[in-house]
Design a protein around this motif. Structure first.
Motif, short mmCIF file in Angstrom:
data_model
loop_
_atom_site.label_atom_id
_atom_site.label_comp_id
_atom_site.label_asym_id
_atom_site.label_seq_id
_atom_site.Cartn_x
_atom_site.Cartn_y
_atom_site.Cartn_z
N UNK A 7 0.85 -1.19 0.00
CA UNK A 7 0.00 0.00 0.00
C UNK A 7 0.88 1.24 0.00
N UNK A 10 2.53 3.01 3.08
CA UNK A 10 3.81 2.66 3.70
C UNK A 10 4.97 3.46 3.12
N UNK A 46 6.02 -2.36 11.65
CA UNK A 46 4.82 -1.68 11.17
C UNK A 46 3.75 -2.70 10.78
N UNK A 55 -0.54 -7.19 12.50
CA UNK A 55 -1.35 -6.23 13.24
C UNK A 55 -2.81 -6.34 12.80
N UNK A 57 -5.00 -4.33 11.90
CA UNK A 57 -5.50 -3.54 10.78
C UNK A 57 -4.57 -3.61 9.57
N UNK A 58 -3.88 -4.73 9.44
CA UNK A 58 -3.05 -4.99 8.27
C UNK A 58 -3.58 -6.25 7.58
N UNK A 86 -1.79 -4.60 2.40
CA UNK A 86 -2.73 -3.48 2.44
C UNK A 86 -3.00 -3.07 3.88
N UNK A 87 -3.49 -1.85 4.04
CA UNK A 87 -4.10 -1.49 5.30
C UNK A 87 -5.56 -1.93 5.23
N UNK A 88 -6.06 -2.50 6.32
CA UNK A 88 -7.48 -2.81 6.38
C UNK A 88 -8.26 -1.51 6.42
N UNK A 89 -9.45 -1.54 5.84
CA UNK A 89 -10.24 -0.31 5.84
C UNK A 89 -10.95 -0.19 7.19
N UNK A 90 -10.27 0.50 8.08
CA UNK A 90 -10.78 0.56 9.45
C UNK A 90 -10.59 1.94 10.05
N UNK A 91 -10.24 2.90 9.24
CA UNK A 91 -9.89 4.20 9.79
C UNK A 91 -11.07 5.14 9.86
N UNK A 92 -10.76 6.38 10.18
CA UNK A 92 -11.78 7.40 10.27
C UNK A 92 -11.20 8.75 10.03
N UNK B 10 -4.75 14.68 16.85
CA UNK B 10 -5.17 13.42 16.20
C UNK B 10 -4.66 13.33 14.77
N UNK B 11 -4.22 14.45 14.22
CA UNK B 11 -3.80 14.45 12.81
C UNK B 11 -2.46 15.12 12.59
N UNK B 55 -3.00 4.41 13.20
CA UNK B 55 -4.19 3.59 13.24
C UNK B 55 -3.95 2.17 12.78
N UNK B 56 -3.13 2.01 11.75
CA UNK B 56 -2.90 0.69 11.18
C UNK B 56 -1.58 0.07 11.62
N UNK B 57 -0.59 0.89 11.86
CA UNK B 57 0.79 0.39 11.94
C UNK B 57 1.33 0.34 13.34
N UNK B 58 0.51 0.60 14.34
CA UNK B 58 0.95 0.48 15.72
C UNK B 58 1.54 1.76 16.27
N UNK B 60 4.41 4.19 17.64
CA UNK B 60 5.80 4.41 17.25
C UNK B 60 6.34 5.66 17.93
#
Lengths: 92, 387
Positions: A7, A10, A46, A55, A57-58, A86-92, B10-11, B55-58, B60
Motif C-alpha cells: 500500500x 507505507x 509496522x 497487526x 488492521x493490516x 494493504x491497510x485494512x479499511x478501518x480508519x476514520x 489526532x492528525x 491507526x494501522x501500523x501500531x 511508534x
C-alpha cells in the motif's frame, strides 16, 4: 521470486521502497516480511507486533487469497506469487 | 512568553511560536495525518520526541533533532517475549485466571507519555502498563521489571498466573482493549532516582531508587466507584504533576476529584470544591515556584465530560486548593463543549496554554487572568507542551 506490492501508505514511512519493483526470495509470508525488513529496516514492526503477529488492521494477500495464519505467517508463497500488503479499511 | 508550544493532535504535530511583536504563528511540523499522543522536548539534548499512534501500523516513537523540521523513527519500544499480564477479560474470552482475569502476552498498545531525568534518561509510559526507560538518550529502551512484576499486579506471571491476582484495572484509552496505562511520569528535579508515576486505573506509585522498587502513594486518595473508597489500589488518577521549584508539592486531577500533597505524595488532601465546579477533569498544572498555585480545566462530571453549562473556564488556586477562582476572560461562555485532555494543559512562568478536543488552542500570558484563542480549527488536541 515473489513479487510484493505495498500500500502506498507505507511509502510515507519507507520512501526507499516507492517506485521500485520489490522481489524477494521467500516461501512463506513470514519470509516475505523478513526480506522486506532487510530492504527497509523497521517495516516488520509496522506490519507485525512484537510477537510476530500481523497487526489487526493490516491485510496480506497471496494472489487473491487473504492469508489465514496471522499468528506465525506460515501461508505458503509460490515461486512467482504476488504478495499484496494493504491497510485494512478501518480508519476514520 | 515561552517561545514555542508543541501541540500533539489526532492528525499531526503542530508548533506554535510567538514572535517578538507578540503575534502567534502556527505550523504543521510533522506526522501529517497521524495520531500524536504526546510531543515534548528533552531539555538536556534539545531533541523533540513524539509518541505516535498509527491507526494501522501500531505505536511508534518519533524524534527530531532540528526543532521539528524533520522527524525520523526512534528506537522502537517492544514488550519482551516473556512479558505477560493479568487483564480484565474481553467479552469473547474465558477469563480463566483468578478473579476472572485473562493472562495475556503483552504487546504495545499505546505510547502515552514521555519524561526525562538526568541527561540521557528517557522514560516512556505505555498501555498495557509498562514503564520503559532509556539510559542512552533513547537509543535503547528497557521494560522496568520491578514495576511490571509489582505485587499489586500479581507479581511475576511470565511463567503462569498460578493464584496471582491483580489490583490494576484498565482504561478505555487502550486502543480497543481494556488495560492499565501509565500517563504521568514525574522525575524529581532534585534527584532523578525519585520518580512518581500515575496509572489509570491503579493509582500513584513512587520509586526512590531509579525504578528498582516501587510503593503505592495513594494515602488520602478516595474513589467513588469501589466498595472501599480508600482502597490502596484501583484509583484513577487522571494526571499527576509537581512544582518544579519545590517538588514536595504534588498535584493530581483524579477521576474522583482534585488532590494535593505538600509532602511529596506521602499523603494527599482532597481539595475539590464542587460548588465552584472543581472536581472532575483531566489536566492540572502547577506553578514553577509556588507549589500552592495550580490550574485546572474542570469538566462536568464523569457522566458527561463536557464543560459545565457549555461555558469554558480555568480554575486557579493559590492557597493549596482551599479556595478556587474561575478564570473566564477570553474563553467562550456559550455553546462551548471543549474537553481538555490530561496532557493538554501546560505552564511556563506566567504563561499557560491548553488545547481541546474541538481543536481550540488557548494561551494566557498573565497566569490565566485572560486568554487568547490562538487556533480554533486544529484537529482534536491530545497534548500541549511548552518547549
Amino acid at each position: 521470486m515473489a513479487h510484493v506490492q505495498l500500500t502506498r501508505h507505507l511509502f510515507t514511512f519507507f520512501p526507499q521502497l516507492e517506485g521500485r519493483a520489490i522481489e524477494v526470495e521467500a516461501t512463506t509470508v513470514a519470509e516475505v516480511i523478513a526480506e522486506l525488513e532487510k530492504l527497509a529496516p523497521g517495516i516488520a514492526f509496522y506490519l507485525c507486533d512484537e510477537r510476530g503477529r500481523l497487526r489487526m488492521h493490516v491485510n496480506v494477500f497471496v494472489g487473491e487469497e487473504r492469508v489465514t495464519d496471522r499468528k506465525t505467517l506460515s501461508d505458503p508463497v509460490g515461486p512467482d506469487a504476488k504478495v499484496f500488503v494493504f491497510q485494512a479499511l478501518s480508519g476514520g | 512568553m515561552g517561545e514555542r508550544i508543541l501541540v500533539g493532535t489526532r492528525k499531526g504535530t503542530f508548533v506554535i511560536e510567538r514572535g517578538a511583536a507578540g503575534a502567534f504563528s502556527t505550523r504543521l511540523a510533522g506526522h501529517a495525518g497521524q495520531g500524536v499522543n504526546y510531543v515534548v522536548r528533552d531539555p538536556s539534548s534539545d531533541t523533540l520526541w513524539a509518541a505516535l499512534g498509527h491507526g494501522h501500523w501500531g505505536a511508534k516513537l518519533s524524534r527530531s533533532e532540528d526543532g521539528g523540521a524533520t522527524w525520523r523513527d526512534a528506537s522502537q519500544i517492544r514488550y519482551p517475549e516473556d512479558a505477560r499480564y493479568l487483564a480484565p477479560p474481553m467479552p469473547d474470552e474465558s477469563g480463566d485466571a483468578p478473579g476472572g482475569t485473562t493472562l495475556k502476552d503483552a504487546t504495545l498498545l499505546k505510547l502515552w507519555v514521555i519524561a526525562f531525568g538526568a541527561p540521557g534518561e528517557v522514560h516512556v509510559g505505555t498501555i498495557p502498563g509498562g514503564l520503559f526507560s532509556s539510559r542512552d538518550g533513547g537509543e535503547s529502551f528497557e521494560l522496568c521489571r520491578a514495576l511490571w512484576d509489582h505485587e499489586s499486579r500479581g507479581g511475576d506471571v511470565s511463567k503462569g498466573a498460578g493464584d496471582a491476582t491483580t489490583h490494576w484495572f484498565g482504561t478505555p484509552a487502550s486502543e480497543g482493549e481494556f488495560a492499565p496505562g501509565i500517563h504521568s511520569i514525574v522525575v524529581d528535579p532534585r534527584d532523578s532516582k525519585r520518580i512518581l508515576i500515575a496509572i489509570s486505573t491503579a493509582g500513584v506509585l513512587e520509586s526512590t531508587d531509579g525504578g528498582a522498587s516501587w510503593r503505592s502513594r495513594t494515602k488520602g486518595m478516595i474513589n467513588d466507584y469501589l466498595p472501599d473508597p480508600t482502597a490502596e489500589w484501583g484509583h484513577d488518577p487522571h494526571y499527576v504533576t509537581i512544582c518544579r521549584g519545590n517538588a514536595d508539592h504534588v498535584w493530581q486531577q483524579n477521576h474522583a476529584g482534585v488532590f494535593y500533597s505538600d509532602d511529596g505524595a506521602a499523603t494527599w488532601r482532597h481539595v475539590s470544591k464542587p460548588d465552584v465546579g472543581v472536581k472532575f477533569g483531566f489536566p492540572v498544572a502547577v506553578d514553577d515556584v509556588d507549589g500552592k498555585t495550580a490550574w485546572l480545566v474542570p469538566g462536568k462530571a464523569d457522566m458527561q465530560r463536557t464543560t459545565i453549562d457549555g461555558a469554558l473556564f480555568v480554575a486557579r488556586t493559590s492557597d493549596g486548593g482551599q479556595s478556587w477562582e474561575q478564570l473566564r476572560s477570553g474563553l467562550p461562555q456559550t455553546h462551548a463543549y471543549d474537553v481538555v485532555y490530561r496532557h493538554a494543559l501546560d505552564n511556563q512562568g506566567d504563561c499557560l496554554a491548553f488545547g481541546s478536543t474541538t481543536g481550540n488552542l488557548y494561551v494566557s500570558v498573565d497566569r490565566g487572568d485572560s486568554w487568547t484563542c490562538v487556533e480554533s480549527n486544529l484537529p482534536p488536541i491530545y497534548s500541549v507542551r511548552f518547549a
